[in-house]
Motif scaffolding. Structure first.
Motif, PDB file in Angstrom:
ATOM      1  N   GLU A   7       0.804  -1.220   0.000  1.00 30.15           N
ATOM      2  CA  GLU A   7       0.000   0.000   0.000  1.00 30.15           C
ATOM      3  C   GLU A   7       0.835   1.267   0.000  1.00 30.15           C
ATOM      4  O   GLU A   7       0.423   2.291  -0.532  1.00 30.15           O
ATOM      5  N   GLY A   8       1.999   1.208   0.604  1.00 26.49           N
ATOM      6  CA  GLY A   8       2.831   2.399   0.645  1.00 26.49           C
ATOM      7  C   GLY A   8       4.070   2.162   1.479  1.00 26.49           C
ATOM      8  O   GLY A   8       4.194   1.166   2.186  1.00 26.49           O
ATOM      9  N   VAL A   9       4.995   3.113   1.393  1.00 18.24           N
ATOM     10  CA  VAL A   9       6.205   3.065   2.191  1.00 18.24           C
ATOM     11  C   VAL A   9       6.571   4.502   2.531  1.00 18.24           C
ATOM     12  O   VAL A   9       6.295   5.427   1.764  1.00 18.24           O
ATOM     13  N   SER A  10       7.149   4.697   3.728  1.00 16.21           N
ATOM     14  CA  SER A  10       7.440   6.050   4.207  1.00 16.21           C
ATOM     15  C   SER A  10       8.866   6.139   4.711  1.00 16.21           C
ATOM     16  O   SER A  10       9.445   5.149   5.174  1.00 16.21           O
ATOM     17  N   ALA A  11       9.392   7.337   4.628  1.00 13.09           N
ATOM     18  CA  ALA A  11      10.667   7.674   5.259  1.00 13.09           C
ATOM     19  C   ALA A  11      10.427   8.904   6.122  1.00 13.09           C
ATOM     20  O   ALA A  11      10.049   9.962   5.615  1.00 13.09           O
ATOM     21  N   ARG A  12      10.615   8.749   7.419  1.00  6.38           N
ATOM     22  CA  ARG A  12      10.474   9.863   8.363  1.00  6.38           C
ATOM     23  C   ARG A  12      11.885  10.221   8.815  1.00  6.38           C
ATOM     24  O   ARG A  12      12.586   9.367   9.363  1.00  6.38           O
ATOM     25  N   PHE A  13      12.290  11.461   8.600  1.00  7.55           N
ATOM     26  CA  PHE A  13      13.706  11.752   8.782  1.00  7.55           C
ATOM     27  C   PHE A  13      13.892  13.195   9.249  1.00  7.55           C
ATOM     28  O   PHE A  13      12.968  14.025   9.216  1.00  7.55           O
ATOM     29  N   PHE A  14      15.120  13.459   9.683  1.00  8.31           N
ATOM     30  CA  PHE A  14      15.540  14.795  10.095  1.00  8.31           C
ATOM     31  C   PHE A  14      16.601  15.309   9.121  1.00  8.31           C
ATOM     32  O   PHE A  14      17.356  14.520   8.541  1.00  8.31           O
ATOM     33  N   VAL A  15      16.619  16.595   8.952  1.00  5.12           N
ATOM     34  CA  VAL A  15      17.713  17.255   8.226  1.00  5.12           C
ATOM     35  C   VAL A  15      18.524  18.017   9.257  1.00  5.12           C
ATOM     36  O   VAL A  15      17.979  18.812  10.034  1.00  5.12           O
ATOM     37  N   ARG A  16      19.832  17.758   9.279  1.00  4.27           N
ATOM     38  CA  ARG A  16      20.725  18.180  10.369  1.00  4.27           C
ATOM     39  C   ARG A  16      20.266  17.506  11.648  1.00  4.27           C
ATOM     40  O   ARG A  16      19.718  16.405  11.648  1.00  4.27           O
ATOM     41  N   ASP A  17      20.493  18.135  12.783  1.00  4.89           N
ATOM     42  CA  ASP A  17      20.196  17.502  14.064  1.00  4.89           C
ATOM     43  C   ASP A  17      18.755  17.817  14.431  1.00  4.89           C
ATOM     44  O   ASP A  17      18.463  18.958  14.786  1.00  4.89           O
TER      45      ASP A  17
END
Length: 896
Positions: free
Chosen positions: A886-896
């Motif tokens: 159904e879907g795929v996700s990437a949850r992320f930060f840029v820098r700290d």
């Protein structure tokens, strides 16, 4: 019974961190099967002694792939297999082969119970009061359909109906064969259904689908009709849609029967149009007669619809008449269109041209102004033979003459249309004489949970295995003392632990027992009530609440929709003779946390997914049984279509009666789960986290909850607060997405804490308002990344899209139209902070090649796609895979 292997264990006061680093330190743990128990699937284990009360009992079910498994040569097995966690209850009673003699019989049968009346009962015969003149009917004929009969209509009949539409006709369903899952009409385009009428569906409901396309995605009206409205007599039906007003309506015998607004999906162009079956020509067969079928490209009103019913074509609507079949012409190859466009239909099978009166009294086409008449006829009492002579049990000792507590509704030919329950003044309960021989102990199994193994070949469950957590508190009376436990199969290794959390039970379970024991039941037998018949259960005097727990999974590949694994059917429960519960068995598999798997794991199924537990439903019956000593429970199911073989499918089912004591507290909230951040295997789709924590709160108290507050954040950070307002009824749960707290310094193993505060009184057990979880390793990306996507061919790129959201949930980038097979590269320039990237697939097949077509259509299997997050230099920062459903996700930060 074979000898049982007795394994020793330790009741641990400090839980193992690998299983529950956030449970109370005084949790009691019971270790049962381990990865070393390779061939042991049943054994006796000591559990905590009886007499203790527990706040919760949790079962940690961990599987691991290993070549040591005896089920097959693979580390994990290939196919989905039903596996069970059962407790075998030792009653201490001696038993043997039972010989039984019923105490009473009726019509040669010995039912479990019989509702009776001492006063005479009358049945009804339903008919029209007057027929049209014989001279008029002599010139008129109608068309009769049976299995395999249908009409192929030129789709041009609907070409002018894009804004308004009326379909009208006379109809009489076959009294012997209806209801069944038929398509009276269906119109389709290549991508699916655009127009449909079920009259009726197998449940007796009428469906009108118009606007949109694909089954299940149309504008829909549905309503249950009385059987006499769709079988046993002629009725005039009209179906309308007006796209300008957004109104859809159904008219019955010249009167508005059902309507709804906001039906704004457009009437799509079609290239197939069928009367009497589905577009594929392989099922949905209508059984009965039809006459005066017409289509108008405008929404007709009351006056015009009543004119059609009276046999007059309204002059003011003549310019919008698109199609008119009166079925009077004798041509067996074609049905002549009496309208202006000459759109003759082609007959398939043997639809029969019938003279009025051919089927007897039910073939009465009513005259204008005729009304429905109900004749009452006396019913003979039942002769109930009583066997109550112990000296000669095979001979009746008495005969009771009483009336069945039901009213039968018949058509004018005497065929049964409907049975209506009447108030009973006598409930005759069955009893049997019995005797036994060859005594032995009676041991009965009871199912705690049912797990269906993943598609295993090539599956990776991780080096430590994959853990599922299940709440088994309802089985507390069985999980005490010496427990004879059975679990799992031979396809993966199993580690099974139970955690007993101290505290008062929110709602103590007094007794749990099978209503109908776990079994593999045939669909046709269930529908005919040959299996899972009505059961009368005894209730304890101290019972203060009760529920029916149902666990159902569909299996088999029969009929046009591969019933019952791939077909959603409706299930019903009646309590004390009154229908109370109606639900559809269907499960979304597209977000399965066990992925990727082998096989077709991606697609939704009837009550289960590969690598998950079968859905359990609790039906609260307290309002209808409290204070009673007996409770009659009856299960039924949507009727199968007898013409297409789907009745050969099956359902694995168990239904249990739970009896409860007093609720612990009027106000009692539980912070039940921290879903994100979490290292739990089952929540891997939502972790690692970057923005919103997600928690689940359940109301366990008697009173509903309107407001609550949650304090949350990383340990040693200033906590955030969130206040929720709404309504949470008893035993309901809500999942809450919380505003982002201070995530600075988060790393793998960081401790996230949450505390629940009720604002509606003092909580009855505040100890379970505190939870903590451990964070997964956060994903940190540079300020510039490249999203590279390569979609599979054959039109599948249109199913996929992606969106990029900032920490406020605002879309900052996205693409809805992806190219097939070509590499799509989007450079994302990101500000410091938290981000979420979601790639979605409407067909829930991800970007895996359709390998299952290798036998039927090998030219269209396609190839696997790819989804990568790259640095500007081309290094892979994150591979999101291609078999994500159904879907795929990437949850992320840029820098700290």
């Amino acid at each position: 019974m074979p000898a049982l292997l007795i394994l020793l264990f330790t009741l641990c006061l400090a839980p193992a961190r690998a299983f529950a680093d956030t449970l109370p330190t005084d949790t009691t743990w019971v270790q049962t099967f381990t990865f070393d128990s390779i061939a042991t699937r049943r054994a006796v284990f000591p559990f905590p002694p009886a007499g203790q009360e527990w706040r919760r009992i949790l079962m940690y079910y961990k599987l691991k792939c290993d070549e040591a498994t005896p089920g097959d040569p693979y580390p994990c097995g290939e196919w989905d297999v039903n596996t069970y966690v059962r407790v075998h209850r030792h009653t201490g009673l001696q038993d043997s082969t039972v010989h039984r003699q019923a105490r009473w019989e009726v019509r040669g049968e010995a039912p479990d119970s019989l509702a009776l009346r001492r006063q005479p009962v009358y049945e009804q015969r339903v008919r029209w009061s007057a027929s049209r003149p014989a001279a008029e009917l002599a010139k008129d004929r109608y068309l009769a359909f049976d299995q395999g009969d249908y009409l192929v209509v030129p789709p041009e009949a609907l070409a002018n109906c894009g804004t308004e539409l009326t379909i009208a006709f006379w109809l009489r369903g076959d009294s012997q064969l209806q209801p069944r899952n038929d398509n009276l009409i269906e119109a389709c385009r290549d991508t699916g259904r655009a127009l449909n009428i079920h009259l009726p569906w197998g449940t007796g409901e009428v469906y009108w689908d118009a606007g949109g396309y694909l089954s299940g995605a149309n504008n829909r009206l549905q309503k249950e009709a009385r059987p006499e409205d769709w079988k046993g007599r002629w009725n005039h039906w009209t179906f309308t849609k007006n796209l300008t007003t957004g109104r859809m309506a159904i008219w019955l015998n010249g009167q508005l029967w059902h309507e709804a607004g906001n039906m704004s999906k457009p009437l799509e162009p079609v290239n197939q149009f069928v009367i009497g079956g589905n577009c594929n020509g392989n099922g949905g067969w209508f059984a009965g007669g039809i006459d005066d079928f017409c289509i108008y490209s405008q929404e007709l009103g009351l006056t015009d619809i009543q004119a059609l019913m009276a046999g007059r074509m309204p002059d003011r609507a003549a310019s919008t008449l698109e199609l008119y079949y009166d079925f009077n012409a004798p041509d067996v190859q074609r049905v002549i269109d009496g309208g202006p466009r000459g759109l003759d239909a082609r007959r398939v099978g043997q639809p029969r041209s019938m003279a009025w009166g051919s089927a007897g009294a039910i073939d009465l086409k009513p005259a204008a102004g005729a009304r429905v008449v109900r004749d009452s006829l006396a019913v003979d009492p039942l002769a109930i033979l009583v066997y109550d002579n112990p000296e000669d049990p095979n001979q009746p000792s008495d005969t009771l003459r009483l009336w069945s507590a039901e009213q039968r509704v018949l058509d004018a030919n005497g065929n049964l249309l409907e049975t209506i329950a009447l108030p009973a003044d006598t409930l005759l309960m069955q009893d049997h004489r019995s005797w036994t021989d060859e005594y032995r102990e009676r041991v009965s199994p009871l199912e705690l949970e049912r797990f269906i193994t993943p598609y295993g070949k090539g599956l990776d469950l991780g080096g430590d295995g994959f853990t599922w957590l299940r709440d088994v508190s309802a089985y507390a009376p069985l999980l005490q003392g010496e427990v004879d436990l059975e679990a799992h199969n031979g396809y993966e290794l199993l580690d099974l632990r139970f955690a007993f959390l101290p505290g008062p039970s929110p709602r103590p379970v007094l007794q749990v027992e099978d209503i109908w024991a776990e079994g593999d039941y045939g669909y046709a037998d269930l529908a005919a009530d040959r299996q899972l018949p009505l059961e009368v259960m005894a209730l304890r005097p101290d019972t203060r609440g009760a529920a029916v727990r149902s666990r159902i999974s569909g299996h088999g590949h029969y009929g046009p929709r591969n019933c019952c694994e791939w077909d959603a059917k409706r299930h019903f429960l009646a309590i004390n003779g009154i229908p109370r519960f109606d639900w559809t068995i269907w499960t979304n598999c597209g977000n399965n946390p066990v992925f990727p798997q082998g096989g077709t794991w991606q697609f939704d199924r009837a009550g289960w997914c590969p690598g998950t537990f079968v859905i359990t439903r609790d039906h609260e019956i307290t309002p209808w049984v409290l204070g009673d000593s007996l409770c009659a429970i009856d299960y039924s199911i949507e009727a199968p279509d007898p013409s297409n073989g789907e009745g050969d499918g099956r359902y694995v089912q168990v239904h249990q009666l739970l009896q409860y004591g007093e609720l612990h507290a009027r106000t009692d909230l539980r912070l039940e789960e921290i879903i994100a951040p979490s290292q739990r295997d089952e929540f891997r789709r939502l972790n690692p986290i970057s923005v919103s924590p997600r928690v689940r709160v359940r109301n366990l108290g008697e009173a509903g909850t309107q407001t609550l507050r949650i304090h949350y954040g990383l340990q040693d950070r200033l906590p955030s607060q969130f206040e929720w307002q709404g309504w949470l009824a008893r035993n309901e749960a809500v999942e809450l997405d919380l505003p982002a707290p201070d995530w600075s310094g988060m790393q793998a193993g960081s401790r996230f804490e949450a505390r629940l505060e009720t604002l509606n009184g003092t909580d009855g057990w505040p100890a379970d308002n505190l939870l903590a979880s451990l964070c997964a390793e956060p994903l940190v990306l540079p300020e510039t990344v490249v999203l590279q996507i390569q979609c599979p061919p054959f039109g599948r790129a249109a199913d996929n899209r992606w969106v990029l959201l900032d920490e406020q949930g605002t879309q900052q980038a996205g693409r809805a139209l992806l190219a097939e097979e070509e590499l799509a590269r989007d450079t994302l320039r990101l500000a410091p902070g938290a981000w979420e990237l979601h790639l979605l697939d409407d067909q829930e097949d991800g970007m895996i090649r359709h390998w299952w077509l290798r036998g039927s259509d090998p030219e269209h299997m396609g190839s696997n796609g790819r989804v990568l997050l790259l640095s500007l230099e081309g290094d892979t920062l994150k591979d999101l895979g291609y078999d994500f459903a159904e879907g795929v996700s990437a949850r992320f930060f840029v820098r700290d």
